[in-house]
Design a protein around this motif. Structure first.
Motif, PDB file in Angstrom:
ATOM      1  N   ILE A 124       0.827  -1.204   0.000  1.00  0.00           N
ATOM      2  CA  ILE A 124       0.000   0.000   0.000  1.00  0.00           C
ATOM      3  C   ILE A 124       0.865   1.259   0.000  1.00  0.00           C
ATOM      4  O   ILE A 124       0.886   2.005  -0.976  1.00  0.00           O
ATOM      5  CB  ILE A 124      -0.990  -0.010   1.185  1.00  0.00           C
ATOM      6  CG1 ILE A 124      -1.956  -1.193   1.044  1.00  0.00           C
ATOM      7  CG2 ILE A 124      -1.765   1.304   1.261  1.00  0.00           C
ATOM      8  CD1 ILE A 124      -2.878  -1.418   2.221  1.00  0.00           C
ATOM      9  N   GLU A 125       1.605   1.483   1.088  1.00  0.00           N
ATOM     10  CA  GLU A 125       2.369   2.719   1.200  1.00  0.00           C
ATOM     11  C   GLU A 125       3.422   2.860   0.105  1.00  0.00           C
ATOM     12  O   GLU A 125       3.443   3.852  -0.631  1.00  0.00           O
ATOM     13  CB  GLU A 125       3.028   2.810   2.582  1.00  0.00           C
ATOM     14  CG  GLU A 125       2.033   2.999   3.708  1.00  0.00           C
ATOM     15  CD  GLU A 125       2.680   3.019   5.075  1.00  0.00           C
ATOM     16  OE1 GLU A 125       3.920   3.151   5.171  1.00  0.00           O
ATOM     17  OE2 GLU A 125       1.928   2.919   6.062  1.00  0.00           O
ATOM     18  N   LYS A 126       4.302   1.873  -0.008  1.00  0.00           N
ATOM     19  CA  LYS A 126       5.392   1.981  -0.979  1.00  0.00           C
ATOM     20  C   LYS A 126       4.884   1.869  -2.417  1.00  0.00           C
ATOM     21  O   LYS A 126       5.497   2.413  -3.327  1.00  0.00           O
ATOM     22  CB  LYS A 126       6.471   0.944  -0.691  1.00  0.00           C
ATOM     23  CG  LYS A 126       7.201   1.229   0.611  1.00  0.00           C
ATOM     24  CD  LYS A 126       8.262   0.206   0.926  1.00  0.00           C
ATOM     25  CE  LYS A 126       8.934   0.519   2.251  1.00  0.00           C
ATOM     26  NZ  LYS A 126       9.951  -0.475   2.608  1.00  0.00           N
ATOM     27  N   LEU A 127       3.763   1.193  -2.612  1.00  0.00           N
ATOM     28  CA  LEU A 127       3.186   1.087  -3.954  1.00  0.00           C
ATOM     29  C   LEU A 127       2.651   2.443  -4.427  1.00  0.00           C
ATOM     30  O   LEU A 127       2.494   2.662  -5.621  1.00  0.00           O
ATOM     31  CB  LEU A 127       2.083   0.024  -3.977  1.00  0.00           C
ATOM     32  CG  LEU A 127       1.533  -0.376  -5.335  1.00  0.00           C
ATOM     33  CD1 LEU A 127       2.638  -0.804  -6.307  1.00  0.00           C
ATOM     34  CD2 LEU A 127       0.516  -1.492  -5.184  1.00  0.00           C
ATOM     35  N   CYS A 128       2.396   3.359  -3.519  1.00  0.00           N
ATOM     36  CA  CYS A 128       2.045   4.737  -3.880  1.00  0.00           C
ATOM     37  C   CYS A 128       3.287   5.626  -3.937  1.00  0.00           C
ATOM     38  O   CYS A 128       3.383   6.519  -4.784  1.00  0.00           O
ATOM     39  CB  CYS A 128       1.070   5.324  -2.865  1.00  0.00           C
ATOM     40  SG  CYS A 128      -0.558   4.575  -2.892  1.00  0.00           S
ATOM     41  N   GLU A 129       4.217   5.397  -3.035  1.00  0.00           N
ATOM     42  CA  GLU A 129       5.380   6.291  -2.921  1.00  0.00           C
ATOM     43  C   GLU A 129       6.409   6.098  -4.033  1.00  0.00           C
ATOM     44  O   GLU A 129       6.927   7.081  -4.568  1.00  0.00           O
ATOM     45  CB  GLU A 129       6.052   6.091  -1.560  1.00  0.00           C
ATOM     46  CG  GLU A 129       5.174   6.536  -0.420  1.00  0.00           C
ATOM     47  CD  GLU A 129       5.696   6.150   0.931  1.00  0.00           C
ATOM     48  OE1 GLU A 129       5.003   6.448   1.909  1.00  0.00           O
ATOM     49  OE2 GLU A 129       6.796   5.556   1.035  1.00  0.00           O
ATOM     50  N   TYR A 130       6.708   4.855  -4.400  1.00  0.00           N
ATOM     51  CA  TYR A 130       7.733   4.638  -5.416  1.00  0.00           C
ATOM     52  C   TYR A 130       7.365   5.234  -6.780  1.00  0.00           C
ATOM     53  O   TYR A 130       8.204   5.868  -7.412  1.00  0.00           O
ATOM     54  CB  TYR A 130       8.100   3.158  -5.522  1.00  0.00           C
ATOM     55  CG  TYR A 130       8.874   2.642  -4.323  1.00  0.00           C
ATOM     56  CD1 TYR A 130       9.715   3.467  -3.584  1.00  0.00           C
ATOM     57  CD2 TYR A 130       8.785   1.316  -3.927  1.00  0.00           C
ATOM     58  CE1 TYR A 130      10.426   2.995  -2.489  1.00  0.00           C
ATOM     59  CE2 TYR A 130       9.493   0.835  -2.833  1.00  0.00           C
ATOM     60  CZ  TYR A 130      10.302   1.666  -2.119  1.00  0.00           C
ATOM     61  OH  TYR A 130      11.019   1.196  -1.029  1.00  0.00           O
ATOM     62  N   PRO A 131       6.121   5.096  -7.242  1.00  0.00           N
ATOM     63  CA  PRO A 131       5.810   5.773  -8.512  1.00  0.00           C
ATOM     64  C   PRO A 131       5.830   7.295  -8.357  1.00  0.00           C
ATOM     65  O   PRO A 131       6.247   8.006  -9.274  1.00  0.00           O
ATOM     66  CB  PRO A 131       4.422   5.251  -8.886  1.00  0.00           C
ATOM     67  CG  PRO A 131       3.837   4.729  -7.630  1.00  0.00           C
ATOM     68  CD  PRO A 131       4.991   4.256  -6.800  1.00  0.00           C
ATOM     69  N   ALA A 132       5.395   7.801  -7.196  1.00  0.00           N
ATOM     70  CA  ALA A 132       5.437   9.247  -6.973  1.00  0.00           C
ATOM     71  C   ALA A 132       6.877   9.759  -6.992  1.00  0.00           C
ATOM     72  O   ALA A 132       7.125  10.904  -7.359  1.00  0.00           O
ATOM     73  CB  ALA A 132       4.766   9.601  -5.646  1.00  0.00           C
TER      74      ALA A 132
END
Length: 196
Positions: A124-132
């Motif tokens: 959840i968290e890293k799946l949003c942060e890495y593309p950002a």
């Protein structure tokens, strides 16, 4: 709180962690700086080693001067995040620079091995942060289930493409391929599938 303040707190936490027993990691997530004890299992570490070795063999042909490394934090001050992936593909030269974290704009790919205790961090968290952060490729390896997800084509805070695989597959990961035939699930025997 602005990123400079969070980064200063993270550095203080890191200095404090050096005085503690065990191995600790400092990250900056959605709620700010986090100090977490790292207790990776042997299978977690074995999976990282296998991925690193395979990518390091292929990188000279696709991206000369790049390596797959464990350990360095990556940061993106504009979105206020600093993370420590299990493995990261970066230019080898950044390891000789001053400072603690690698600029996320230099990262080609990240790999996370899902922890039994905190899977939401990777899914959840890293799946949003890495593309950002603009990281082109993100692989999630889950030894709990024997599954793999490869995410690519960052678009805002999500990846446009997601490809699922299972342990044993030859997994395309950007311009590379990862042989997962030697990957092991948590709590499963190598051949029989019985508890260890």
């Amino acid at each position: 709180m602005d990123y400079a303040k969070m980064r200063a707190i993270a550095e203080q936490l890191g200095a404090h962690a050096e005085q503690l027993e065990g191995s600790w990691s400092v990250e900056i997530g959605p709620s700010g700086p986090i100090l977490a004890m790292m207790c990776p299992s042997k299978r977690h570490e074995g999976t990282i080693r296998r991925i690193r070795n395979q990518l390091d063999e292929q990188l000279p042909a696709t991206h000369p001067g790049y390596i797959c490394e464990s350990g360095p934090e990556i940061e993106h001050p504009a979105i206020g995040r600093m993370r420590r992936p299990d493995a990261v593909v970066i230019p080898e030269s950044v390891l000789d620079e001053e400072g603690l974290a690698v600029d996320a704009t230099q990262v080609l790919a990240v790999v996370e091995i899902v922890s039994p205790s905190n899977p939401n961090n990777d899914y959840i968290e890293k799946l949003c942060e890495y593309p950002a952060m603009g990281i082109p490729h993100y692989m999630i390896v889950d030894p709990r289930t024997g599954t793999i997800e490869v995410h690519s084509v960052p678009c805002g805070n999500r990846y446009s493409d997601k490809d699922p695989y299972i342990f044993g597959d030859m997994v395309p990961f950007g311009p590379w391929t990862v042989d997962t035939s030697a990957f092991r699930r948590y709590g499963k025997d190598r051949d029989a599938g019985s508890p260890v």
